[in-house]
Structure formats: structure tokens, C-alpha cells
Write an enzyme that holds these catalytic residues in place. Structure first.
Site, PDB file in Angstrom:
ATOM      1  N   SER A   1      39.374  44.094  48.388  1.00 54.79           N
ATOM      2  CA  SER A   1      38.842  43.396  47.218  1.00 54.79           C
ATOM      3  C   SER A   1      39.964  42.662  46.502  1.00 54.79           C
ATOM      4  CB  SER A   1      38.205  44.406  46.254  1.00 54.79           C
ATOM      5  OG  SER A   1      37.897  43.818  45.008  1.00 54.79           O
TER       6      SER A   1
ATOM      7  N   TYR B   1      38.180  52.306  41.552  1.00 52.52           N
ATOM      8  CA  TYR B   1      37.822  51.416  42.658  1.00 52.52           C
ATOM      9  C   TYR B   1      38.992  50.496  43.000  1.00 52.52           C
ATOM     10  CZ  TYR B   1      35.497  47.526  45.063  1.00 52.52           C
ATOM     11  OH  TYR B   1      35.161  46.533  45.952  1.00 52.52           O
TER      12      TYR B   1
END
Length: 260
Positions: A137, A150
Site C-alpha cells: 500500500s 495497517y
């Protein structure tokens, strides 16, 4: 451009929707035999032509179920896409609001699933001189206050990719990372998902929030990324067309990240 993936075999995790489902479809269109894994097997995955395995990849038992099914179906593995991630555990929360259980759950799904699946697949990947793509990401480059766990888990996954490329590159296995920005998946488009929570926290109606993302996030292309575009990049990196590309992290975010 011909990717020459015909008759290859692949395992794709997080395959029921979004980037994972798009990757399954892209690889099948290229002639790849695919095993797609997800906790819930959606109708779309069933209809894709992949052999689907229902497994909770946040657990060692779930990974064992997947890999047993994959080897039984495919015989051996040429290509691996560690895409499973995010999950319902991701909340719009800062450091002090993220407890141990949330940290553990997010790392189990976003990092340890890739560790376990890769460990099981590597003997076959070495034998076949295969390729791995880990889906990370842009949070690794644009860390925000939330979701902090995350972002940390994806940073660890990106680092793992580099380490794997160094260790197993001499044995013929290429390992690369793809780091998407905002992608049109249920994570953002579902009013009950992460995007819905962000919209609610900002006091904005969800549909209006989605419409405003390109300008609010300063995306140079003026739009968010489609799952099929990420899937196309993954397929390229898995192919021998990218035969000397390894240890790289490819950002696909429409120009959201401004630094090199």
C-alpha cells in the site's frame, strides 16, 4: 505485448473481490491455471474459472488448507500473489486507540499470511523459477494517524519482499511489490467499509466523499485506480517480460505520492 503466461499455475489470495478478483480474471485470460483463496467464496470468484479455496488466511490452519488444496489442484506453483489484506479489522483509529488484539489481527492477515503462504510455496517456486508479487500500500510512503497498525503491517510486507528477493533471487525466484493508492474496491465504495467510516468522520455523505477523493487526496490523474489496472501491473511483474525486475516496489496511485 505477449506475457507468455499460458499454462502457468498461480495462487492468488484475497481473491473474492477487488484487486484479488481482478488479478484472478486477468491471469485466467492469460491462460494461467489459478487457485483463488478467500474466507468467503463469492459468486464472482466461483464464476471466474479459478479453483476456489475457502480459508481464513490469518491463521496457520487456514494457510495449510489453502496450500493443500493448491498443490492437489495444480501439482506445483509457478506464480504467487499475496494480496489478502485490510479486512474488517482496519479501523479509523490512531495509536492510542489501537489495542493489542487489533495489532495482532491486522499483522496476522496483512503480514503473517504472506509469510506462511510464501514459505509453503517456495520449494515449488524455486524448482520452477517462479515469481511472487506482494500487494502492499502507499500507506508505507504516506503514513497517517490511522490506521496505524495497517500502515505498519504493510511496511513490514514491503520490507519482507526486498529480503525475499535478495535471498531467493540467486535461485531464480523474483519477488516484487505493488503498492496501490485508492482503488475502486469495497474498502472505499462500501458505505459500511473503511471509506464509509472516513466519510462519516469528516461529516460528508459517502457518495459525495468518493466523488471528492481525487481532489481531496491531490491525485494527479484526477481519478482513482481501477482494480483491473492493478491486476495488469501484477500480471506484467509475474511474467518473463519483466524477467530482470526483482526487489522493486511499484506504486500505482495516479500520482498521489509526490516524492520519489
Amino acid at each position: 505485448m505477449k506475457l507468455d503466461l499460458n499454462a502457468k499455475t498461480a495462487v492468488v489470495t484475497g481473491a473474492s473481490r477487488g484487486i484479488g478478483l481482478a488479478t484472478v480474471r486477468t491471469l485466467i485470460d492469460e491462460g494461467v491455471r489459478v487457485v483463488g483463496a478467500a474466507r468467503t467464496i463469492t459468486p464472482e470468484l466461483k464464476e471466474s474459472g479459478a479453483f476456489s479455496v475457502s480459508a481464513d488466511l490469518s491463521t496457520a490452519e487456514g494457510v495449510a488448507t489453502l496450500m493443500e488444496g493448491a498443490f492437489a489442484e495444480l501439482g506445483g506453483i509457478d506464480l504467487l500473489v499475496n494480496n489478502v489484506g485490510a479486512g474488517d479489522a482496519v479501523q479509523l483509529a490512531g495509536f492510542l486507540d489501537t489495542d493489542d488484539a487489533q495489532w495482532q489481527g491486522i499483522f496476522d492477515l496483512n503480514l503473517l499470511s504472506a509469510v506462511r503462504v510464501t514459505r509453503a510455496a517456495l520449494p515449488s517456486l524455486i524448482e520452477r523459477r517462479g515469481a511472487i508479487v506482494n500487494v502492499s500500500s502507499i500507506n508505507t510512503r504516506l503514513p497517517a494517524a490511522g490506521p496505524v497498525a495497517y500502515s505498519a503491517a504493510k511496511s513490514a510486507l514491503t520490507s519482507l519482499s526486498k529480503s525475499l528477493s535478495e535471498e531467493f533471487g540467486p535461485q531464480g525466484v523474483r519477488v516484487n511489490t505493488v503498492s496501490p493508492g485508492v482503488v475502486r474496491t469495497s474498502i472505499w465504495s462500501d458505505p459500511e467499509g473503511f471509506g464509509g467510516k472516513v466519510a462519516a468522520s469528516a461529516g460528508v455523505e459517502h457518495a459525495a466523499f468518493i466523488e471528492q477523493i481525487p481532489s481531496a487526496f491531490n491525485i494527479a490523474s484526477g481519478r482513482i485506480t481501477e482494480p483491473r489496472e492493478v491486476a495488469a501491473l501484477i500480471a506484467f511483474l509475474l511474467s518473463d517480460v519483466a524477467g530482470n525486475v526483482t526487489g522493486a516496489d511499484y506504486v500505482i496511485d495516479g500520482g498521489m505520492v509526490k516524492t520519489s
